[in-house]
Write an enzyme that holds these catalytic residues in place. Structure first.
Site, short mmCIF file in Angstrom:
data_model
loop_
_atom_site.label_atom_id
_atom_site.label_comp_id
_atom_site.label_asym_id
_atom_site.label_seq_id
_atom_site.Cartn_x
_atom_site.Cartn_y
_atom_site.Cartn_z
CG HIS A 257 -1.81 1.17 1.35
ND1 HIS A 257 -3.13 1.14 0.99
CD2 HIS A 257 -1.58 2.43 1.80
CE1 HIS A 257 -3.68 2.32 1.20
NE2 HIS A 257 -2.76 3.13 1.70
CD GLU A 258 1.56 3.56 3.61
OE1 GLU A 258 1.74 4.62 2.98
OE2 GLU A 258 0.54 3.33 4.29
CD GLU A 287 -5.21 6.42 0.42
OE1 GLU A 287 -5.36 5.18 0.38
OE2 GLU A 287 -4.34 6.97 1.11
#
Length: 492
Positions: A257-258, A287
C-alpha cells in the site's frame, strides 16, 4: 513584466516546496526515530516552520505577482493554479492560528500514541478537544460563511463537497451491504491464516515486495511505525510498515500500500521536482495508486499464487493448503475492528463511519466527550460486533490527532478511482495475468506511471483519472469487481 512575474512566482514556490519537504521530514522522524522526550520541542519546531510557510504562502507580494503572471504553457498554467490555490487558502487563515495548529497537532500525535498503547481514551480527550476546536476555527476561516467541513476537505481533494461524498456513499452502500451479507452467509468460508511468522523474515519479504511494485531504493528507505505511512516526494520518498508475527499480511499489504503512494511520488516527471505540481494530484488520486497496488493487483489470484510460493520458500509449510486456498485466505471477509486490516468489502464501511463522525465533530453536532460512545454505537450497528477496546475503536487511527479532518473520504474515492483504473488497465494489458503470476509487476507499474504518475498535479484530480480511463469515473467498476471476485471465492 508578466514573464518576470511568472519567474518570480516560481522562485518563491520552489523555496516554499523545499521547506514543505523539510517539514515533512520532521514529521517522518517524529513517527520513526525521534526520542519520546523531544515531543514538546518538536511541537515548537513544527510551529516555527509553519509560521515561515504560512507567511510565504500568504505574502501580499505573491498575490500581486499572481495577478501579473502569464503562463507560457499548460504546465506553467498548472503551476500558477496550484500556487494561487494555496495563496487563496493561506490568506484566509490567521498566521497565529496556523502555527498553533502545527504545534498542537505535533504534540497531540505523541499523546494519541501513548493513549492508544495504554487503552486510555480519557488521556487523549482533552488534546483531541483542542485539536477539534482549532480545526473548527480553521474551517470557519476558510469557509467564510460556507460549510467548514467542505473547506477542510478541499485541502485533500479540491472541489469535493460533503454532499458529494454522501452521494457517493449512498450509491455504494446498498451493494456493499448486500454483498457483505451474502458472503457472511455463504456455506464456503476460507480458513484464517495460522502460525507464527518471524519478524526478520517478514521484513525481508516486505523489501522484496516493495522492489517488485517499483519502489526505487536509491531514493527511499523503509522503517517501522505504529501507523504505516509514506512521506516525501521526488528524490526522497520514504515508507514505513509494521510487523505482527501472527499476521504477516499486515506487514506485506501495508508495505505494498505505501509503495503505491511512494512509487507515485517517485514517478512524477523530474522536470517538476520541487514545484507545486511535482507531487500527487490529490489524496483521492494518491489512494487510487496505493489501493490498486494493494488490492486489485496485490490480492489478485495470479499474484497471490506467486506470493504463496515466496512465503513457502521463506517460512516452509504454513498450513495454507494450495495456492487457491491461499488466495481465498488472503481475501477472507470478516467484520474486523481495524480499518487498515479490513477486507475490500468492509473497508469502505469503515470510511463511511469515520466520515459521518468527523463531519458531525466539525459542525458541532457531536462533541469530543461523546465521540467514543457514538463510535461504538455506530460500529455495532454497521458491523454487528461490539468494540472491545479503544485501540479497536476511536483510538485506532492517527488522523484526528494530527488534524486531518476531511481526509478519510479520500480513501473511498481512491478505491472508486482504483476500480476504474483497474478496468482500463486490464483492457490495455491483455498479458497482465501471466505477468502477475510470475511476480512481474513491470507492465502494471509502467501503465500507472504513463497514465497517472508522470503528470503529478498537472491536471485536476478528476480530469487526470478521466484521461487515464477514457471516460468519467464512477463507482460501477469497483462494485462490479468486488461482486465478481468475491462471488467466485465464496461460491455466490
Amino acid at each position: 513584466m508578466t514573464k518576470d512575474a511568472f519567474a518570480e512566482v516560481m522562485a518563491i514556490a520552489r523555496q516554499t516546496v523545499a521547506l514543505e519537504q523539510v517539514m515533512g521530514r520532521l514529521g517522518w522522524d517524529q513517527e520513526t526515530q525521534m526520542p519520546q522526550g523531544a515531543a514538546e520541542q518538536r511541537g515548537e519546531e513544527m510551529a516555527a516552520l509553519e509560521g515561515v510557510l504560512h507567511a510565504r504562502r500568504s505574502d501580499p507580494r505573491l498575490g500581486e505577482l499572481l495577478a501579473e503572471a502569464v503562463a507560457p504553457d499548460p504546465a506553467a498554467a498548472a503551476q500558477l493554479r496550484e500556487v494561487a490555490r494555496a495563496h487563496a487558502r493561506a490568506v484566509k487563515v490567521p498566521g497565529p492560528l496556523a502555527q498553533e495548529i502545527a504545534r498542537v497537532t505535533s504534540v497531540a500525535q505523541g499523546i494519541w500514541a501513548e493513549a492508544r498503547a495504554r487503552e486510555d481514551v480519557a488521556a487523549f480527550l482533552p488534546t483531541l478537544a483542542e485539536v477539534v476546536r482549532l480545526k473548527r476555527e480553521e474551517g470557519a476561516a476558510l469557509a467564510q460563511g460556507g460549510d467548514a467541513y467542505d473547506a477542510l476537505a478541499d485541502d485533500y481533494e479540491p472541489g469535493l463537497k460533503g454532499v458529494d461524498i454522501a452521494a457517493m456513499f449512498g450509491a455504494m452502500r446498498p451493494r456493499l451491504v448486500t454483498l457483505r451479507e451474502r458472503i457472511l452467509g455463504a456455506a464456503r468460508q476460507p480458513r484464517p491464516l495460522e502460525g507464527s511468522f518471524g519478524a526478520d523474515t517478514q521484513l525481508r519479504l516486505a523489501r522484496r515486495l516493495a522492489t517488485v511494485f517499483g519502489y526505487d531504493w536509491s531514493r527511499g528507505r523503509m522503517d517501522i511505525a505504529v501507523h504505516p505511512f509514506s512521506s516525501g516526494s521526488g528524490n526522497d520518498v520514504r515508507i514505513t510498515t509494521r510487523v505482527n508475527e501472527a499476521d504477516p499480511f499486515n506487514c506485506f499489504y501495508s508495505t505494498i500500500h505505501e509503495v503505491g503512494h511512494a512509487a507515485y511520488e517517485q514517478g512524477v516527471d523530474p522536470d517538476y521536482l520541487l514545484t507545486p505540481i511535482g507531487r500527487g494530484a490529490s489524496m483521492g488520486v494518491h489512494e487510487s495508486q496505493s489501493r490498486i497496488c494493494e488490492n486489485q493487483l496485490g490480492r489478485s489470484r495470479a499474484f497471490t499464487g506467486w506470493l504463496y510460493g515466496e512465503m513457502r520458500d521463506r517460512f516452509g509449510e504454513f498450513g495454507a493448503g494450495t495456492a487457491e486456498d491461499f488466495f481465498a485466505t488472503v481475501n477472507r471477509v470478516q467484520p474486523g475492528f481495524i480499518r487498515t486490516e479490513a477486507d475490500e468489502v468492509h473497508y469502505n464501511l469503515h470510511i463511511m463511519l469515520r466520515f459521518d463522525l468527523e463531519r458531525a465533530l466539525i459542525s458541532g453536532a457531536l462533541e469530543v466527550a461523546d465521540l467514543e460512545a457514538a463510535w461504538n454505537d455506530r460500529f455495532l450497528t454497521d458491523f454487528g460486533v461490539a468494540v472491545d477496546r479503544p485501540s479497536h475503536g476511536m483510538l485506532q487511527d492517527v488522523h484526528w490527532s494530527v488534524g486531518l479532518f476531511g481526509y478519510f473520504p479520500t480513501y473511498t474515492l481512491g478505491n472508486l478511482y482504483a476500480g476504474c483504473l483497474h478496468r482500463a488497465m486490464r483492457e490495455d494489458l491483455p498479458g497482465l495475468e501471466d505477468d502477475l503470476a510470475q511476480g512481474d509487476l513491470s507492465s502494471a507499474t509502467g501503465w500507472l506511471r504513463e497514465k497517472v504518475h508522470r503528470h503529478g498535479a498537472l491536471y485536476e484530480p478528476r480530469e487526470l483519472i478521466a484521461q487515464a480511463i477514457g471516460g468519467e469515473p464512477s463507482e460501477g467498476p469497483l462494485l462490479d469487481y468486488l461482486e465478481t471476485k468475491f462471488g467466485a471465492i465464496y461460491g455466490l
